[in-house]
Design a protein around this motif. Structure first.
Motif, mmCIF file in Angstrom:
data_model
loop_
_atom_site.group_PDB
_atom_site.id
_atom_site.type_symbol
_atom_site.label_atom_id
_atom_site.label_comp_id
_atom_site.label_asym_id
_atom_site.label_seq_id
_atom_site.Cartn_x
_atom_site.Cartn_y
_atom_site.Cartn_z
ATOM 1 N N ALA A 40 0.837 -1.204 0.000
ATOM 2 C CA ALA A 40 0.000 0.000 0.000
ATOM 3 C C ALA A 40 0.869 1.250 0.000
ATOM 4 C CB ALA A 40 -0.919 -0.004 1.213
ATOM 5 N N GLN A 41 0.535 2.214 -0.839
ATOM 6 C CA GLN A 41 1.194 3.514 -0.862
ATOM 7 C C GLN A 41 0.327 4.497 -0.085
ATOM 8 O OE1 GLN A 41 1.824 5.181 -4.753
ATOM 9 N NE2 GLN A 41 3.282 6.704 -4.023
ATOM 10 N N VAL A 42 0.792 4.904 1.060
ATOM 11 C CA VAL A 42 -0.003 5.749 1.947
ATOM 12 C C VAL A 42 -0.107 7.175 1.416
ATOM 13 C CG1 VAL A 42 -0.127 6.732 4.274
ATOM 14 C CG2 VAL A 42 0.526 4.339 3.946
ATOM 15 N N TYR A 43 1.009 7.703 0.877
ATOM 16 C CA TYR A 43 1.003 9.077 0.362
ATOM 17 C C TYR A 43 1.642 9.097 -1.017
ATOM 18 C CZ TYR A 43 2.016 14.037 -0.207
ATOM 19 O OH TYR A 43 2.088 15.322 -0.697
ATOM 20 N N GLY A 44 0.914 9.577 -1.998
ATOM 21 C CA GLY A 44 1.418 9.639 -3.366
ATOM 22 C C GLY A 44 1.544 11.036 -3.913
ATOM 23 N N GLY A 45 1.379 12.047 -3.061
ATOM 24 C CA GLY A 45 1.419 13.434 -3.517
ATOM 25 C C GLY A 45 2.830 13.984 -3.627
ATOM 26 N N PRO A 46 2.957 15.274 -3.959
ATOM 27 C CA PRO A 46 4.268 15.933 -4.076
ATOM 28 C C PRO A 46 5.079 15.804 -2.783
ATOM 29 C CG PRO A 46 2.564 17.315 -5.021
ATOM 30 C CD PRO A 46 1.855 16.196 -4.328
ATOM 31 N N LEU A 47 6.364 15.476 -2.942
ATOM 32 C CA LEU A 47 7.194 15.148 -1.782
ATOM 33 C C LEU A 47 8.579 15.761 -1.938
ATOM 34 C CD1 LEU A 47 7.669 13.361 0.827
ATOM 35 C CD2 LEU A 47 8.467 11.586 -0.764
ATOM 36 N N ALA A 48 9.111 16.266 -0.825
ATOM 37 C CA ALA A 48 10.509 16.704 -0.771
ATOM 38 C C ALA A 48 11.130 16.142 0.500
ATOM 39 C CB ALA A 48 10.605 18.227 -0.784
ATOM 40 N N VAL A 49 12.420 15.877 0.451
ATOM 41 C CA VAL A 49 13.167 15.407 1.616
ATOM 42 C C VAL A 49 14.293 16.401 1.859
ATOM 43 C CG1 VAL A 49 14.511 13.540 2.631
ATOM 44 C CG2 VAL A 49 12.623 13.014 1.071
ATOM 45 N N LEU A 50 14.319 17.006 3.051
ATOM 46 C CA LEU A 50 15.325 18.006 3.411
ATOM 47 C C LEU A 50 16.413 17.350 4.246
ATOM 48 C CD1 LEU A 50 16.283 20.959 3.456
ATOM 49 C CD2 LEU A 50 14.765 21.337 5.415
ATOM 50 N N VAL A 51 17.666 17.416 3.785
ATOM 51 C CA VAL A 51 18.788 16.778 4.477
ATOM 52 C C VAL A 51 19.901 17.800 4.695
ATOM 53 C CG1 VAL A 51 18.319 14.457 3.594
ATOM 54 C CG2 VAL A 51 19.770 15.995 2.264
ATOM 55 N N ASP A 52 20.798 17.480 5.628
ATOM 56 C CA ASP A 52 21.983 18.307 5.817
ATOM 57 C C ASP A 52 23.186 17.416 6.047
ATOM 58 O OD1 ASP A 52 21.821 17.449 8.455
ATOM 59 O OD2 ASP A 52 21.349 19.413 9.298
ATOM 60 N N ARG A 53 24.301 18.021 6.388
ATOM 61 C CA ARG A 53 25.561 17.275 6.538
ATOM 62 C C ARG A 53 25.539 16.313 7.717
ATOM 63 N NH1 ARG A 53 28.650 22.831 7.549
ATOM 64 N NH2 ARG A 53 27.025 23.364 6.059
#
Length: 696
Positions: free
Chosen positions: A452-465
């Motif tokens: 099951a795919q719970v969320y299929g909308g626009p997505l961003a992942v914010l990462v740092d060092r």
């Protein structure tokens, strides 16, 4: 067999060679001899590493030289005690330590340590005499405080001069903090005598642990040995409730350094304790005497900081951007129990930012990949889980009508591999998530267990060092599937798996309490075949504040395993589309953005401080240097604050540095710089997709 490893947290890093639990009594020199158990442990460690360590190596003359150099570096990292003559004398064994290890001969290591202890006694005796000298701070001379890459002192006269300048610099640093001369001498006398006392308290187990780790860390930086006493203290620490200030500490030369703060802990909530800060003093309660802890062993400092919930501890901190000789600040913290719910995923919504129109962006702040393994083993349906929490938050955000979601992984050092895999599954229909390759070359593929795919909308992942390990697995998988936009800074680059091996399990009879080995036994690979090791995950849109430096992340660790690549596995890309238009909009937007200008200025200042290896012993020059740095830092911060419509910072005061009220990243304007821009990028993408859909 499936790899279900719990990725060991940064707490385990405290068990490295820098952490030595010495006895409380001074150990006579004739007691510093290798024991039968240590020789037995040596043979077992070599066998375990040879059979199970991920990196295949040859224990030969070349490695022997590396082991000796590392051993001397651990004992004398700043080259303050040994001389060139000592090094030449030790070099006689540089091509035979490999043979000594294979035959469990440890005498050379102990002989070197006995010389080290003698040199410490000589240097401290001199330092105590030098404290009585009346120094002239109008003489134009300098002191090189960072000698890691310098040659050894040529002789005793050369080393005496080095210590004269060291003592003079230490006195000047305290003098500039308005300390009276008698207090300065008393503080430094305790500091120097403490170095001597703690060295004399190191026993046979301590010497063995340092030496054997000089071998293990010559392989790569995450394999290390814990003596029986260290293992016992580690178990006690893991069983106790986590009460204190919530900071992971490490040892660097003479200093105890904040490696990271724990989300929900007093240190993080204060907003006053940051990674890279040096702890130079610790005091109990509001009026307790400040203990100078420069030169202390890490565990002694940890013991001083720990305490019961509700009690107060005051820390004298030397901020990272002040270098080793700058101005310190006082921070007061109230110890508290760090509850799991304080570290759990949280959500909020960003809307109303200029240029975003009516777009609503949901943010899920994820400090760690946590999982109640005991609860899951018992079948408890309410067991704490990152994936369960995020699943619930996603549904709540969708019910609130968000147009897109950001997963904020900044400062997330990792956690459970199971959770990283299952969390990825919330955003993809099904498929592989990460590959794990062990020392035998066997490959295991971790897959999304839920179709099951719970969320299929626009997505961003914010990462740092600081995003590491499990964070890199999740971000790498989202990037490989083209499921979301990865934004921010290149991640830490921790792509290896460690496990704890009890050495006693290899012994049939006799003493089985031989300590434990933290062993690197596997490596992670993305589904595209590339490793997360060393390089980390490189964002699709990299912030201008990002710095690819050898001083940060896995790249800063000696003997770190290199980046590698294996065959990709089959997976179905989600089709994110071309990101170039949104990259261009981002670059145009941040070109003159006061927030990113400020972050870049902070990085520039830190770089200057890191590259400084000496300091003036001319009092007026040192004062000017302090004032200029402080004025520059304050001017840059206030320019940013006023540019975004906030009041400038007040002058330094006890009220500011002693604050105990919580500071939330959500409300911190500096923490919001990266997050707000991520929201802008995702809003741009959502707008672009909407226009494309209308055209079609």
């Amino acid at each position: 067999m499936k790899f279900r490893y719990l990725l060991l947290s940064a707490f385990l890093l405290l068990q490295s060679v820098s952490l030595v639990f010495a006895s409380v009594r001074e150990v006579p020199l004739d007691e510093l001899q290798p024991t039968r158990s240590q020789r037995q442990s040596t043979l077992i460690i070599l066998k375990v590493i040879d059979e199970y360590h991920y990196k295949k190596h040859q224990l030969n003359d070349e490695m022997s030289k590396a082991i000796l150099d590392r051993y001397l570096t651990v004992l004398d990292p700043n080259k303050n005690f040994f001389m060139q003559g000592d090094y030449d004398r030790f070099a006689v064994v540089s091509d035979r330590l490999d043979d000594d290890l294979k035959e469990a001969r440890l005498d050379s290591a102990f002989n070197i340590f006995r010389v080290y202890r003698q040199r410490v006694d000589e240097r401290i005796d001199l330092a105590l005499k030098l404290l009585e000298v009346d120094y002239d701070f109008t003489i134009n001379e300098s002191y090189q405080f960072d000698r890691e890459k310098s040659p050894w002192a040529t002789d005793k006269r050369d080393l005496d001069e080095l210590w004269r300048k060291k003592v003079k610099s230490d006195i000047l640093s305290l003098k500039l903090k308005d300390k009276p001369l008698d207090e300065i001498r008393s503080t430094l006398e305790k500091r120097y005598a403490g170095i001597q006392r703690r060295t004399r308290q190191m026993d046979s187990d301590d010497v063995f642990q340092i030496f054997i780790n000089s071998y293990t860390l010559s392989l790569e930086p995450h394999t290390s040995y814990m003596s029986p006493r260290v293992s016992e203290n580690f178990d006690i620490s893991m069983r106790l409730s986590l009460e204190g200030i919530g900071a992971v500490l490490k040892n660097e030369n003479e200093y105890t350094v904040v490696q990271r703060t724990v989300v929900g802990g007093p240190a993080a909530l204060s907003g006053q304790v940051n990674p890279g800060d040096r702890i130079i003093g610790v005091a109990q309660d509001a009026q307790g005497e400040m203990e100078d802890v420069v030169g202390w062993r890490l565990q002694d400092v940890v013991d001083l900081i720990r305490g019961a919930k509700g009690t107060t501890v005051r820390l004298q901190l030397l901020p990272e951007d002040e270098g080793s000789t700058g101005r310190s600040k006082l921070v007061t913290l109230v110890r508290n129990e760090i509850k799991l719910e304080d570290q759990a995923a949280k959500k909020y919504i960003i809307e109303g930012l200029g240029g975003m129109g009516s777009t609503k962006i949901g943010v899920i702040d994820l400090p760690a990949f946590y999982r109640d393994f005991q609860g899951f083993s018992k079948g408890d349906e309410n067991s704490t889980s990152t994936t369960r929490d995020v699943r619930r938050l996603l549904k709540e955000l969708e019910a609130e009508g968000v147009d897109g979601v950001i997963i904020d992984l900044r400062q997330n050092g990792g956690g459970s591999l199971v959770e990283a895999t299952e969390l990825t599954g919330l955003f993809i229909p099904s498929g592989p998530v990460v590959q794990v390759k062990n020392a035998s070359g066997n490959l295991d593929i971790e897959r999304d267990p839920d179709p099951a795919q719970v969320y299929g909308g626009p997505l961003a992942v914010l990462v740092d060092r600081h995003s590491a390990s499990a964070s890199e697995i999740f971000a790498g998988a989202i990037q490989d599937y083209h499921r979301g936009i990865i934004i921010g800074e290149p991640t830490f680059g921790k792509g290896t798996v460690q496990t704890l091996v009890d050495l006693g399990r290899f012994v049939r009879y006799g003493d089985k309490n031989l300590g434990r080995l933290r062993l690197t036994m596997a490596q992670f690979f993305r589904i595209n075949g590339g490793s997360t090791q060393f390089k980390g995950v490189v964002p699709d849109i990299i912030y201008p504040s990002a710095v690819q430096s050898d001083e940060q992340g896995e790249r800063s660790l000696e003997n770190a395993l290199p980046w590698a690549q294996i065959r990709a596995v089959q997976y179905q890309s989600q089709g994110l589309g071309v990101l170039e238009p949104y990259l261009q909009k981002h670059q145009q937007r941040v070109k003159n953005d006061p927030g990113f200008t400020y972050l870049t200025q902070v990085e520039t200042l830190l770089k200057e401080v890191r590259e400084q290896h000496s300091v003036s012993l001319l009092e007026k020059d040192r004062v000017v240097e302090w004032d200029l740095r402080e004025k520059r830092r304050k001017a840059e911060k206030n320019h940013f604050l006023t540019a975004i419509g906030l009041a400038p910072e007040p002058d330094e005061s006890d009220e500011k540095t002693n604050r105990t009220d919580p500071v939330s990243d959500k409300d911190d304007p500096v923490a919001r710089i990266m997050l707000n821009e991520a929201a802008h990028i995702l809003a741009d993408y959502i707008g672009g997709q909407s226009r494309a859909a209308m055209v079609n």
